[in-house]
Write an enzyme that holds these catalytic residues in place. Structure first.
Site, PDB file in Angstrom:
ATOM      1  N   MET A  91      22.511  -9.338  54.171  1.00  0.00           N
ATOM      2  CA  MET A  91      22.290  -9.128  55.527  1.00  0.00           C
ATOM      3  C   MET A  91      21.649  -7.511  55.874  1.00  0.00           C
ATOM      4  SD  MET A  91      22.731 -11.802  56.975  1.00  0.00           S
ATOM      5  CE  MET A  91      22.227 -11.665  58.755  1.00  0.00           C
ATOM      6  N   ARG A  92      21.123  -6.985  54.683  1.00  0.00           N
ATOM      7  CA  ARG A  92      20.437  -5.719  54.778  1.00  0.00           C
ATOM      8  C   ARG A  92      19.197  -5.715  54.165  1.00  0.00           C
ATOM      9  NH1 ARG A  92      24.287  -1.966  55.969  1.00  0.00           N
ATOM     10  NH2 ARG A  92      26.267  -3.008  55.785  1.00  0.00           N
ATOM     11  N   LEU A  93      18.095  -5.056  54.781  1.00  0.00           N
ATOM     12  CA  LEU A  93      16.936  -4.928  54.209  1.00  0.00           C
ATOM     13  C   LEU A  93      16.960  -3.894  52.974  1.00  0.00           C
ATOM     14  CD1 LEU A  93      14.279  -4.352  57.188  1.00  0.00           C
ATOM     15  CD2 LEU A  93      14.416  -6.457  55.722  1.00  0.00           C
ATOM     16  N   HIS A 110      15.282 -18.183  52.798  1.00  0.00           N
ATOM     17  CA  HIS A 110      15.441 -17.963  54.459  1.00  0.00           C
ATOM     18  C   HIS A 110      15.455 -19.431  55.080  1.00  0.00           C
ATOM     19  CE1 HIS A 110      14.826 -16.144  58.254  1.00  0.00           C
ATOM     20  NE2 HIS A 110      13.964 -16.939  58.371  1.00  0.00           N
TER      21      HIS A 110
END
Ligand code: GRF
Length: 190
Positions: A91-93, A110
């Protein structure tokens, strides 16, 4: 020689489990060399520990900044000799620090047909828009939010009486087939 992958996951870990199960099938062309999570409570972390897969909890809060956190992840991935990084509900770029230091591929799954509905709550976005078909996408990761080049997709119908949960479940079932298949067919760079 099998492709050794590192999986990055923050949550439930059902895609990690699907990858793990595929890697354990006879004739599988990849193995899981490492699971990294940024959250202690991640289901993926528990699964890896139970299954004896090398697992590391690498939390941003334990580092001075995002760059230091990402450098540590790259260091550990290289230490484990992995050839491919697979995001599975991470959940992080990832910033250019990670993407430049890790010179090989990074891929993600996705739950929509990109480029439609990137980011959070993709299934709700699809329902709100009223699309009749949605699905899932495996794509290369760049600095953007679900913007990298598409590798493969699967389509699922959106039904008249779907809720976010029922649509998410139908898409997830396809994710669990698509991601292991893409990883198994991945062509190693070296
Ligand atoms: C999946 O829907 C995946 O497509 C998205 O995050 C969710 C992760 O689910 N990127 P899980 O942790 O693999 O069960």
């Amino acid at each position: 020689m099998k492709t050794k992958i590192a999986v990055l996951a923050s949550g439930r870990g059902s895609n990690f489990l699907a990858l793990l199960e595929k890697s354990q099938e006879a004739g599988a062309k990849f193995e899981i060399g490492l699971l990294i999570s940024d959250k202690e409570e991640a289901g993926a972390l528990q699964t890896a520990r139970t299954e004896g897969i090398p697992a590391r909890l690498i939390r941003p809060a334990d580092f001075d900044d995002k760059a230091a956190h990402e450098r540590e992840m790259v260091r550990v991935i290289e230490e484990h000799g992995c050839h491919l990084v697979c995001l599975a509900g991470y959940m992080r770029l990832l910033s250019p620090v990670f993407l430049a230091q890790w010179a090989k591929d990074v891929i993600n799954i996705h739950p929509s047909l990109l480029p439609a509905f990137p980011g959070l709550d993709a299934q709700k976005q699809a329902l709100d828009y009223g699309v009749k078909y949605s699905g899932c996408t495996v794509h290369y990761v760049d600095e953007g939010m679900d913007t990298g080049k598409i590798i493969d997709q699967r389509v699922v119908p959106v039904l008249e009486d779907d809720s976010v949960e029922s649509l998410a479940k139908r898409i997830l079932a396809e994710e669990h087939k698509l991601y292991p298949q893409v990883v198994n067919n991945y062509r190693r760079r070296k």
